[in-house]
Design a protein around this motif. Structure first.
Motif, PDB file in Angstrom:
ATOM      1  N   LEU A 253      -3.937   6.791   9.965  1.00 39.81           N
ATOM      2  CA  LEU A 253      -3.458   5.416  10.029  1.00 39.81           C
ATOM      3  C   LEU A 253      -2.097   5.330   9.348  1.00 39.81           C
ATOM      4  N   ARG A 254      -1.175   4.638   9.978  1.00 40.62           N
ATOM      5  CA  ARG A 254       0.138   4.415   9.378  1.00 40.62           C
ATOM      6  C   ARG A 254       0.019   3.288   8.360  1.00 40.62           C
ATOM      7  N   ASP A 255       0.408   3.562   7.137  1.00 43.86           N
ATOM      8  CA  ASP A 255       0.334   2.568   6.068  1.00 43.86           C
ATOM      9  C   ASP A 255       1.559   1.678   6.131  1.00 43.86           C
ATOM     10  N   TYR A 256       1.369   0.417   6.451  1.00 38.53           N
ATOM     11  CA  TYR A 256       2.501  -0.489   6.580  1.00 38.53           C
ATOM     12  C   TYR A 256       3.190  -0.741   5.239  1.00 38.53           C
ATOM     13  N   ASN A 257       2.555  -0.409   4.134  1.00 35.61           N
ATOM     14  CA  ASN A 257       3.187  -0.565   2.822  1.00 35.61           C
ATOM     15  C   ASN A 257       4.273   0.479   2.595  1.00 35.61           C
ATOM     16  N   THR A 258       4.085   1.662   3.148  1.00 33.69           N
ATOM     17  CA  THR A 258       5.010   2.761   2.878  1.00 33.69           C
ATOM     18  C   THR A 258       5.695   3.304   4.119  1.00 33.69           C
ATOM     19  N   ASP A 329      -0.176 -10.348   5.289  1.00 34.26           N
ATOM     20  CA  ASP A 329      -0.433  -9.452   6.416  1.00 34.26           C
ATOM     21  C   ASP A 329       0.890  -8.855   6.880  1.00 34.26           C
ATOM     22  N   LEU A 330       1.040  -7.547   6.702  1.00 34.09           N
ATOM     23  CA  LEU A 330       2.296  -6.889   7.033  1.00 34.09           C
ATOM     24  C   LEU A 330       2.524  -6.794   8.533  1.00 34.09           C
ATOM     25  N   ARG A 402      -2.832  -2.187   6.481  1.00 35.32           N
ATOM     26  CA  ARG A 402      -2.064  -3.256   7.131  1.00 35.32           C
ATOM     27  C   ARG A 402      -1.699  -4.410   6.190  1.00 35.32           C
ATOM     28  N   MET A 403      -2.459  -4.589   5.134  1.00 34.91           N
ATOM     29  CA  MET A 403      -2.219  -5.696   4.212  1.00 34.91           C
ATOM     30  C   MET A 403      -1.337  -5.253   3.050  1.00 34.91           C
ATOM     31  N   ASP A 404      -0.571  -6.179   2.529  1.00 34.29           N
ATOM     32  CA  ASP A 404       0.288  -5.900   1.373  1.00 34.29           C
ATOM     33  C   ASP A 404      -0.583  -5.445   0.207  1.00 34.29           C
ATOM     34  N   ALA A 405      -0.252  -4.283  -0.343  1.00 33.43           N
ATOM     35  CA  ALA A 405      -1.059  -3.711  -1.424  1.00 33.43           C
ATOM     36  C   ALA A 405      -1.058  -4.585  -2.668  1.00 33.43           C
ATOM     37  N   SER A 406      -0.095  -5.490  -2.780  1.00 30.25           N
ATOM     38  CA  SER A 406      -0.048  -6.376  -3.939  1.00 30.25           C
ATOM     39  C   SER A 406      -0.947  -7.599  -3.790  1.00 30.25           C
ATOM     40  N   ALA A 407      -1.563  -7.758  -2.623  1.00 25.29           N
ATOM     41  CA  ALA A 407      -2.420  -8.922  -2.391  1.00 25.29           C
ATOM     42  C   ALA A 407      -3.691  -8.813  -3.227  1.00 25.29           C
TER      43      ALA A 407
END
Length: 509
Positions: A253-258, A329-330, A402-407
């Motif tokens: 899975l592609r991590d949208y955070n990085t 949601d990124l 997919r979600m912002d890791a800071s959430a």
């Protein structure tokens, strides 16, 4: 019609090559016309991803509640919508048969190629083991295209619809083969027969020069398609099993955070508010290239297919937009491009800001079986078969990327206190993750399973139209696609019906 068929044949033969150079060491090159007499000629046909990957299916793009027909957007700029897009978006059956035929022939061309490969396998030189792999792959291609066509041009497959019109069965390259449509039951049996032969493929999911070899079939790709096939039939046990098989082989899975970012070259647009003002439109980095390399490098796909919108306008509906957590949601951050109406609709004087959905460039969204799709199938099947807690855990694997890791953790991770609540949340997540691409298929199956809680009636309020224009000066009217509408079978092009001497029958409404 015969002239058209011979043109297709000529194009395919011209694309044969005297020697096979695979993409990135395997990419086929063009040559003069030749008769396929070597296995590498057939390999070249299958390596020609340019023929296979694109799915310009207006029927999928415009027909669902993911696509927004917004009167305010049209008022701001009449170029926001074409007449044809509105005809697809309101499930027209009067004008569309005479309008165009962009998608119907595309999948038949792929079926023709698959048949050409199978027809010539016995006469070309090559190892029997490799021939078996190519034969299985050709069955996969044919099954995939038949699945696409059946879900767009035929009614949903149900007990009550089995004897409705299916598709013509084409097993050879002969233009004398009948164009008569067999029953829907026989069509789906044909797809399943091809799928079972495709499942004999033993080619593992591999890489070539650091790119996943998704332009060719693999065991993971076939298992992924099998999961999609059985989900369409509401066979949750088989769909879950095949989805798990695909994930067992490959689960990146592609991590949208990085691994996701904005383009380094935002678009500058002048709006008038009322004085001229420069506005910067941020696109995801995946917008920057129209070359296939970027799509192949995405890394989550099992098989390289892409829904393609030549108008470059994926207007998300207000209902779709409301499903996203617009703070965390990124997918919303990167794919819902603010100010898109300024550029693509020229709604700048006065300015009207409406977002557009962008994945690759402005036109393409990956549509082949993928890791996210398998997680969504797995989660849905777990929930529908009673293991709803496990289904929520599965869907949270996807959300973590997919979600912002800071959430807050309660934002990142979904929870449910019942099977019914879990189903709602999983289906909403499916829609957030794969807008436009799968929604048509999903509505068809939701409306024909044993659970009425997920039924969908699609409704729109927009301007009326006639055969030549959108009537924007008139009062908007309501359009609806009811649960059991026969319009779930899109009309076939009249040109093909006429060319077949009316052997090919039109859908009835």
């Amino acid at each position: 019609m015969k002239n058209f068929k011979y043109i297709i044949l000529l194009i395919l033969i011209v694309n044969l090559v005297a020697s096979c150079n695979d993409f990135l060491d395997e990419e086929p090159s063009k040559s003069t016309a030749t008769v396929p007499d070597k296995l590498e000629h057939l390999e070249a046909l299958l390596n020609n991803y340019g023929e296979f990957y694109s799915e310009p299916a207006s029927e999928l793009i415009f027909s669902t509640d993911d696509y927004g027909f917004i009167t305010d957007l049209y008022d701001a700029s009449t170029s926001s919508y074409s007449l044809t897009s509105l005809q697809y978006g309101t499930w027209d059956k009067e004008y569309l048969p005479n309008t165009n035929r962009p998608y119907w022939p595309r999948e038949w061309e792929k079926i023709f190629t698959a048949n050409l490969v199978m027809q010539n396998l016995g006469s070309v030189a090559g190892e029997d083991t490799e021939k078996k792999q190519i034969k299985a792959e050709a069955h996969f291609i044919r099954a995939y295209s038949y699945f696409q066509l059946a879900n767009i041009y035929c009614l949903p497959y149900t007990e009550g619809n089995k004897q409705e019109l299916g598709l013509p069965i084409k097993e050879t390259t002969s233009f004398e083969e009948s164009m008569e449509r067999v029953s829907l039951e026989d069509t789906w049996k044909f797809i399943e027969s091809d799928l079972n032969k495709a499942l004999e493929l033993t080619r593992s999911f591999t890489q070539v020069n650091d790119l996943n070899r998704t332009w060719r079939a693999s065991t993971a790709a076939v298992n992924g398609f099998a999961a999609r096939y059985y989900l369409a039939l509401n066979d949750y046990e088989k769909a879950q099993s095949y989805a798990q098989e695909a994930l067992n082989e490959y689960d990146f899975l592609r991590d949208y955070n990085t691994d996701m970012s904005f383009s380094n070259a935002p678009t500058q647009v002048t709006i008038f508010n009322p004085e001229p003002t420069q506005v910067s439109i941020d696109f995801p980095y995946t917008h920057d290239s129209q070359e296939a390399d970027l799509m192949l490098a995405w890394g989550e796909s099992y098989y390289f297919r892409a829904l393609s919108n030549g108008s470059w306008k994926y207007w998300p509906s207000e209902e779709l937009l409301s499903l996203y957590n617009q703070t965390y949601d990124l997918r919303f951050k990167y794919h819902m491009v603010e100010g898109y109406s300024y550029e693509q609709a020229n709604a700048v004087d006065p300015p009207y800001n409406y977002p557009g959905y962008v994945f690759f460039h402005r036109s393409d969204i990956l549509s082949g079986p993928s890791v996210p799709e398998m997680l969504l199938i797995l989660a849905e099947c777990q929930v529908r078969t009673g293991a709803y807690t496990q289904g929520i855990q599965t869907i949270n694997q996807l959300r973590a990327s997919r979600m912002d890791a800071s959430a807050p953790s309660e934002i990142i991770n979904l929870s449910a206190a019942s099977q019914a609540e879990a189903l709602v949340k999983v289906l909403e997540e499916r829609r957030r993750e794969m807008p436009f691409v799968h929604r048509w298929y999903d509505i068809r199956r939701y409306n024909n399973n044993e659970d009425s809680s997920d039924d969908v009636v699609v409704t729109r309020t927009f301007y009326p139209y006639n055969g030549s224009s959108i009537l924007g000066a008139e009062t908007p009217v309501n359009f609806s696609l009811e649960k059991n509408s026969r319009r779930y079978a899109n009309p076939l092009p009249d040109t093909d019906i006429i060319a077949s001497d009316n052997v090919l029958k039109q859908n009835t409404y």
